[in-house]
Design a protein around this motif. Structure first.
Motif, PDB file in Angstrom:
ATOM      1  N   LEU A 194     -30.201 -16.971  23.017  1.00 49.09           N
ATOM      2  CA  LEU A 194     -29.396 -17.953  22.296  1.00 49.09           C
ATOM      3  C   LEU A 194     -29.565 -17.787  20.789  1.00 49.09           C
ATOM      4  CD1 LEU A 194     -29.989 -21.221  24.405  1.00 49.09           C
ATOM      5  CD2 LEU A 194     -28.024 -19.673  24.494  1.00 49.09           C
ATOM      6  N   ILE A 195     -30.801 -17.599  20.356  1.00 50.34           N
ATOM      7  CA  ILE A 195     -31.068 -17.492  18.919  1.00 50.34           C
ATOM      8  C   ILE A 195     -30.537 -16.172  18.355  1.00 50.34           C
ATOM      9  CG2 ILE A 195     -32.881 -17.416  17.163  1.00 50.34           C
ATOM     10  CD1 ILE A 195     -32.240 -20.174  18.640  1.00 50.34           C
ATOM     11  N   MET A 196     -30.666 -15.102  19.106  1.00 48.08           N
ATOM     12  CA  MET A 196     -30.125 -13.831  18.638  1.00 48.08           C
ATOM     13  C   MET A 196     -28.600 -13.869  18.596  1.00 48.08           C
ATOM     14  SD  MET A 196     -32.660 -11.926  17.727  1.00 48.08           S
ATOM     15  CE  MET A 196     -33.171 -13.513  17.028  1.00 48.08           C
ATOM     16  N   GLY A 197     -28.004 -14.707  19.435  1.00 48.79           N
ATOM     17  CA  GLY A 197     -26.550 -14.896  19.381  1.00 48.79           C
ATOM     18  C   GLY A 197     -26.127 -15.567  18.086  1.00 48.79           C
ATOM     19  N   ILE A 198     -26.926 -16.532  17.630  1.00 48.64           N
ATOM     20  CA  ILE A 198     -26.645 -17.184  16.343  1.00 48.64           C
ATOM     21  C   ILE A 198     -26.715 -16.159  15.217  1.00 48.64           C
ATOM     22  CG2 ILE A 198     -27.525 -18.835  14.642  1.00 48.64           C
ATOM     23  CD1 ILE A 198     -28.404 -20.615  16.944  1.00 48.64           C
ATOM     24  N   GLU A 199     -27.749 -15.314  15.254  1.00 52.55           N
ATOM     25  CA  GLU A 199     -27.887 -14.287  14.209  1.00 52.55           C
ATOM     26  C   GLU A 199     -26.672 -13.360  14.205  1.00 52.55           C
ATOM     27  OE1 GLU A 199     -31.339 -11.198  12.812  1.00 52.55           O
ATOM     28  OE2 GLU A 199     -30.528 -10.938  14.831  1.00 52.55           O
ATOM     29  N   LYS A 200     -26.249 -12.928  15.377  1.00 53.76           N
ATOM     30  CA  LYS A 200     -25.100 -12.033  15.484  1.00 53.76           C
ATOM     31  C   LYS A 200     -23.839 -12.678  14.916  1.00 53.76           C
ATOM     32  CE  LYS A 200     -22.451  -9.323  18.863  1.00 53.76           C
ATOM     33  NZ  LYS A 200     -22.317  -8.967  20.298  1.00 53.76           N
ATOM     34  N   ALA A 201     -23.633 -13.957  15.232  1.00 49.80           N
ATOM     35  CA  ALA A 201     -22.451 -14.670  14.742  1.00 49.80           C
ATOM     36  C   ALA A 201     -22.500 -14.815  13.228  1.00 49.80           C
ATOM     37  CB  ALA A 201     -22.357 -16.046  15.401  1.00 49.80           C
ATOM     38  N   LYS A 202     -23.674 -15.093  12.694  1.00 52.17           N
ATOM     39  CA  LYS A 202     -23.790 -15.257  11.243  1.00 52.17           C
ATOM     40  C   LYS A 202     -23.522 -13.938  10.520  1.00 52.17           C
ATOM     41  CE  LYS A 202     -27.830 -17.489  11.044  1.00 52.17           C
ATOM     42  NZ  LYS A 202     -28.912 -18.299  10.434  1.00 52.17           N
ATOM     43  N   GLU A 203     -23.975 -12.846  11.116  1.00 55.67           N
ATOM     44  CA  GLU A 203     -23.694 -11.534  10.522  1.00 55.67           C
ATOM     45  C   GLU A 203     -22.197 -11.233  10.553  1.00 55.67           C
ATOM     46  OE1 GLU A 203     -26.168  -9.073  12.940  1.00 55.67           O
ATOM     47  OE2 GLU A 203     -27.926  -9.273  11.623  1.00 55.67           O
ATOM     48  N   PHE A 204     -21.528 -11.645  11.625  1.00 57.17           N
ATOM     49  CA  PHE A 204     -20.090 -11.389  11.757  1.00 57.17           C
ATOM     50  C   PHE A 204     -19.288 -12.188  10.734  1.00 57.17           C
ATOM     51  CE2 PHE A 204     -15.879 -12.421  13.417  1.00 57.17           C
ATOM     52  CZ  PHE A 204     -15.393 -11.169  13.751  1.00 57.17           C
ATOM     53  N   HIS A 205     -19.648 -13.440  10.523  1.00 55.68           N
ATOM     54  CA  HIS A 205     -18.840 -14.332   9.686  1.00 55.68           C
ATOM     55  C   HIS A 205     -19.220 -14.303   8.205  1.00 55.68           C
ATOM     56  CE1 HIS A 205     -16.472 -16.364  12.794  1.00 55.68           C
ATOM     57  NE2 HIS A 205     -17.538 -16.289  13.571  1.00 55.68           N
ATOM     58  N   ILE A 206     -20.302 -13.617   7.853  1.00 51.14           N
ATOM     59  CA  ILE A 206     -20.772 -13.669   6.467  1.00 51.14           C
ATOM     60  C   ILE A 206     -19.760 -13.072   5.486  1.00 51.14           C
ATOM     61  CG2 ILE A 206     -22.033 -11.455   6.391  1.00 51.14           C
ATOM     62  CD1 ILE A 206     -24.265 -13.043   4.899  1.00 51.14           C
ATOM     63  N   GLY A 207     -18.973 -12.109   5.945  1.00 49.75           N
ATOM     64  CA  GLY A 207     -17.966 -11.502   5.073  1.00 49.75           C
ATOM     65  C   GLY A 207     -16.928 -12.506   4.604  1.00 49.75           C
ATOM     66  N   ARG A 208     -16.515 -13.383   5.495  1.00 47.31           N
ATOM     67  CA  ARG A 208     -15.513 -14.397   5.141  1.00 47.31           C
ATOM     68  C   ARG A 208     -16.081 -15.368   4.109  1.00 47.31           C
ATOM     69  NH1 ARG A 208     -14.323 -19.445   7.006  1.00 47.31           N
ATOM     70  NH2 ARG A 208     -15.797 -19.319   8.739  1.00 47.31           N
TER      71      ARG A 208
END
Length: 298
Positions: A68-82
């Protein structure tokens, strides 16, 4: 014949009931993880993932809590560009620098007059980001301190990973080419990174920590502040710090690299010669590749 038909119907009903029971068993960890995986796959906003994790992390086992926590990290990496695009607008940068010349202060967010910027900043912070001032400009960054609220649910492997990442996201080791932490802190971070790689040979995040280790070794070898510009020599007090690490931590890759460098510097009487520069350049270009090879991180 009727008895046979009745018997077959009973068998079918029992089978259906049995299958139904099996399906009901998916209401635990497996159901939560499957729902969550779909959310991550659909690139759901980090804030929505966090809400889901906050609701469900206490219901799953340690291994799935890690996921669950690694999923949060992955999502944050994906959305950081926006978020970077929103914040890095020239006029918005001016507004942020005017309000916060050195460091962003979340408790003063109401002072931001640009409503669109304020809304984005609030969304970022609630989604586990923070704003960092890097060389006079504000960038969104992943806030690993934020993830520490989940510590009691996570494995040692993931807690140690978060701790290492939180150190750098909290205070950068190098700013504008100069070491920004004291020698003891740099030594601690470097050794902790290498220890993690050795301690968790199956860890999914080992390659990430390999990059962290490379980053800290670059601080040692490429820090502009290590050179005495008046006589173009490596400062003796800097070499003493390297030798302290070598003495304190034998049989480590960090020690091996620093010892090679110290030997070359001493061989050249501390002068910044071509030999010294070539070692630095080679490490800059090939260092990460060598670290990956030494620890089998590829």
């Amino acid at each position: 014949m009727k008895r046979t038909i009745v018997f077959v119907i009973i068998i079918l009903l029992l089978s259906t009931a049995f299958i139904g029971c099996q399906r009901k068993e998916l209401t635990g960890d497996e159901k939560i993880i499957k729902e969550y995986a779909l959310m991550v796959k659909d690139n759901v906003e980090p804030l929505e993932l966090i809400k889901y994790v906050d609701k469900n992390i206490s219901k799953v086992n340690e291994k799935n809590a890690d996921r669950l926590i690694m999923g949060i990290e992955k999502a944050k990496e994906f959305h950081i560009g926006r978020y970077t695009s929103i914040v890095f607008d020239k006029e918005r940068q001016k507004k942020l620098i005017a309000l916060f010349p050195n460091k962003f202060e979340y408790n003063r967010i109401e002072e931001i007059q640009d409503e669109g910027l304020k809304e984005a900043v609030v969304e970022m912070y609630n989604g586990g980001y923070k704003l960092q001032n890097i060389e006079g400009a504000y960038y969104p960054a992943l806030d690993y301190e934020y993830l520490k609220k989940y510590n009691k649910y996570l494995s040692g492997e993931i807690n140690d990973y978060i701790e290492i990442m939180a150190k750098e996201s909290g205070e950068q080791a190098i700013i504008e080419g100069h070491r920004a932490v004291d020698w003891d802190e740099l030594e601690s971070r470097t050794i902790n990174a290498e220890n993690y790689i050795n301690k968790y040979p199956e860890a999914v995040r080992r390659p990430v920590i390999g990059e962290v280790l490379f980053h800290y070794l670059k601080v040692y070898l490429l820090d502009d502040g290590k050179v005495d510009l008046e006589n173009n020599t490596i400062k003796t007090e800097v070499i003493k710090e390297y030798e302290k690490v070598i003495e304190n931590h034998p049989n480590m890759v960090t020690t091996e690299i620093l010892k090679e460098y110290v030997d070359i510097v001493k061989k050249n009487n501390y002068k910044v010669t071509k030999d010294v520069e070539n070692y630095e350049k080679t490490f800059y270009v090939k260092g990460l590749m060598d670290i990956n090879k030494k620890f089998d991180l590829d």
